[in-house]
Design an enzyme around this catalytic site. Structure first.
Site, mmCIF file in Angstrom:
data_model
loop_
_atom_site.group_PDB
_atom_site.id
_atom_site.type_symbol
_atom_site.label_atom_id
_atom_site.label_comp_id
_atom_site.label_asym_id
_atom_site.label_seq_id
_atom_site.Cartn_x
_atom_site.Cartn_y
_atom_site.Cartn_z
ATOM 1 N N ILE A 163 22.308 40.753 23.348
ATOM 2 C CA ILE A 163 22.786 39.468 22.850
ATOM 3 C C ILE A 163 22.147 38.380 23.713
ATOM 4 O O ILE A 163 21.693 38.644 24.825
ATOM 5 C CB ILE A 163 24.330 39.353 22.858
ATOM 6 C CG1 ILE A 163 24.904 39.597 24.252
ATOM 7 C CG2 ILE A 163 24.944 40.305 21.851
ATOM 8 C CD1 ILE A 163 26.425 39.440 24.318
ATOM 9 N N ASP A 164 22.111 37.168 23.198
ATOM 10 C CA ASP A 164 21.429 36.084 23.884
ATOM 11 C C ASP A 164 22.107 35.740 25.213
ATOM 12 O O ASP A 164 23.307 35.986 25.399
ATOM 13 C CB ASP A 164 21.403 34.829 23.008
ATOM 14 C CG ASP A 164 20.610 35.021 21.730
ATOM 15 O OD1 ASP A 164 19.694 35.862 21.737
ATOM 16 O OD2 ASP A 164 20.918 34.341 20.739
ATOM 17 N N LYS A 165 21.343 35.116 26.080
ATOM 18 C CA LYS A 165 21.830 34.708 27.400
ATOM 19 C C LYS A 165 23.135 33.918 27.297
ATOM 20 O O LYS A 165 24.098 34.197 28.010
ATOM 21 C CB LYS A 165 20.769 33.864 28.104
ATOM 22 C CG LYS A 165 21.241 33.220 29.399
ATOM 23 C CD LYS A 165 20.193 32.279 29.965
ATOM 24 C CE LYS A 165 20.711 31.542 31.197
ATOM 25 N NZ LYS A 165 19.720 30.578 31.727
ATOM 26 N N THR A 167 25.256 33.706 24.832
ATOM 27 C CA THR A 167 26.275 34.312 23.986
ATOM 28 C C THR A 167 27.084 35.267 24.850
ATOM 29 O O THR A 167 26.519 36.015 25.649
ATOM 30 C CB THR A 167 25.639 35.079 22.813
ATOM 31 O OG1 THR A 167 24.896 34.166 22.007
ATOM 32 C CG2 THR A 167 26.697 35.754 21.959
ATOM 33 N N ARG A 267 22.545 32.474 14.689
ATOM 34 C CA ARG A 267 22.150 31.094 14.977
ATOM 35 C C ARG A 267 21.183 30.571 13.908
ATOM 36 O O ARG A 267 21.320 29.445 13.422
ATOM 37 C CB ARG A 267 21.525 31.024 16.370
ATOM 38 C CG ARG A 267 22.482 31.472 17.468
ATOM 39 C CD ARG A 267 21.761 31.713 18.793
ATOM 40 N NE ARG A 267 21.260 30.460 19.363
ATOM 41 C CZ ARG A 267 20.499 30.411 20.451
ATOM 42 N NH1 ARG A 267 20.125 31.537 21.052
ATOM 43 N NH2 ARG A 267 20.093 29.241 20.927
#
Length: 355
Positions: A163-165, A167, A267
């Site tokens: 998962i993104d930084k 998130t 996103r």
């Protein structure tokens, strides 16, 4: 490839040419095909470095980092057959070896095969350009430092998905090759269950919906993904299902269930349908996209951004079949403090407006 090196030098490079006496180190080498037609080197490399922008390549060339046949060239240089192109930097190649680092982990579940971790926002999951230390996998390496069979540099173990930084939420880590193979197949076959909570701009006319659209890198912004028609042949297919959880008039709390797992999927999909994630700077979510023109409202929104200074996205649930026991495993993570406070602030605002 040189994409990561170009990402690195873009952060600290100026437009001055390198001192000719400075020691340089080769980071990348490419020999031009014999049948190549003359072509500007920035355009030639842009096609071959999918994760670097043409602007970055031009800056690297104009700063003296790109050489042809051992001599620096400008971005306007036209490549010729058998040219030897090298990327020469003023520092040695970075050692990408993953080392154990004593970083706190919020471990939701652990056994001999797997770990489920609740990642906080702001923590990068895996070392990469600009983030070679202080990542989730560095923390996992420390936690499992006494497990001799676990090598954090072995691609057959470790993170199964990412998962993104910025998130927050749940991730599963495989301790053994067998566990990673089993979990990987479940993700590939779309039999896992993942749901996210997201606060997005705007109100929805319907209570639930489905977003389908291929996701690929935005040609105008290489750090952002964008959506193309499913039949376009561009990018990878992606499907997101959403359901409204709570309405605040100008923003909406939704649950998103992933049918696929693409980079920035939620996103990009939400931006595509006109509902960027609240606070998502990369996708336009830090603009005041809905609401009032009053200074009071503008101040309220700015306070909201301060409370939750990131995209309001949380990986809330994760479900899969245990790769060894065959047992169904389901996990839920409560909203982190920043998102909880953000929602409470919106509830107070809406209730005050109704009074």
């Amino acid at each position: 490839m040189a994409e990561k090196e170009l990402d690195d030098i873009n952060n600290d490079m100026n437009d001055e040419e390198l001192d000719g006496e400075q020691q340089l180190y080769e980071h990348f080498r490419l020999v031009v095909d014999k049948g190549q037609e003359p072509e500007r080197i920035d355009k030639y490399l842009f096609v071959r470095m999918q994760h670097s922008s043409r602007n970055r390549i031009q800056k690297a060339a104009d700063a003296g980092f790109i050489h042809v046949n051992d001599r620096p060239v400008k971005s306007s240089y036209k490549v010729r057959p058998d040219d030897v192109i090298t990327l020469m930097l003023d520092r040695p190649r970075h050692d990408n070896t993953i080392t154990a680092e004593d970083i706190p982990l919020n471990i939701v579940y652990e056994d001999g095969d797997i770990m489920v971790v609740n990642k906080p926002a702001g923590l990068v999951v895996h070392p990469g350009a600009g983030n070679f230390h202080g990542t989730l996998i560095n923390a996992v390496a420390w936690h499992l430092r006494n497990m001799k069979s676990f090598d954090p540099n072995d691609p057959e173990v470790g993170l199964v998905h990412r998962i993104d930084k910025d998130t927050s939420g749940l991730l599963v880590v495989a301790k053994t090759p067998e566990a990673k193979t089993g979990l990987g197949l479940q993700f590939f076959n779309k039999t896992t269950h993942r749901s996210y909570n997201a606060l997005v701009w705007g109100n929805f006319t319907e209570d639930e919906g489905r977003i389908e659209g291929n996701i690929a890198r935005d040609p105008h912004d290489r750090l952002r993904m964008t959506v193309f028609p499913p039949d376009s042949g561009i990018g990878k297919s992606a499907v997101t299902h959403y359901r409204v959880l709570e309405r605040f008039g100008y923003v909406t709390l939704v649950e998103c269930v992933l049918e696929t797992g693409r980079t920035h999927q939620i996103r990009a999909h939400m931006k595509h349908i006109g509902h960027p994630l609240f606070g998502d700077e990369r996708y336009g979510g830090t603009e005041i996209l809905r609401g009032q023109r009053s200074s009071t409202y503008k101040a309220f929104i700015q306070n909201c951004f301060k409370i939750c200074p990131r995209q309001a996205l949380h990986a809330r649930t994760l479900g899969f079949v245990h790769p060894r026991t065959g047992k169904q495993m389901d996990f839920t993570s409560e909203l982190p403090e920043d998102m909880s406070k953000l929602l409470d602030k919106w509830r107070t605002f809406i209730n005050g407006s109704k009074a």
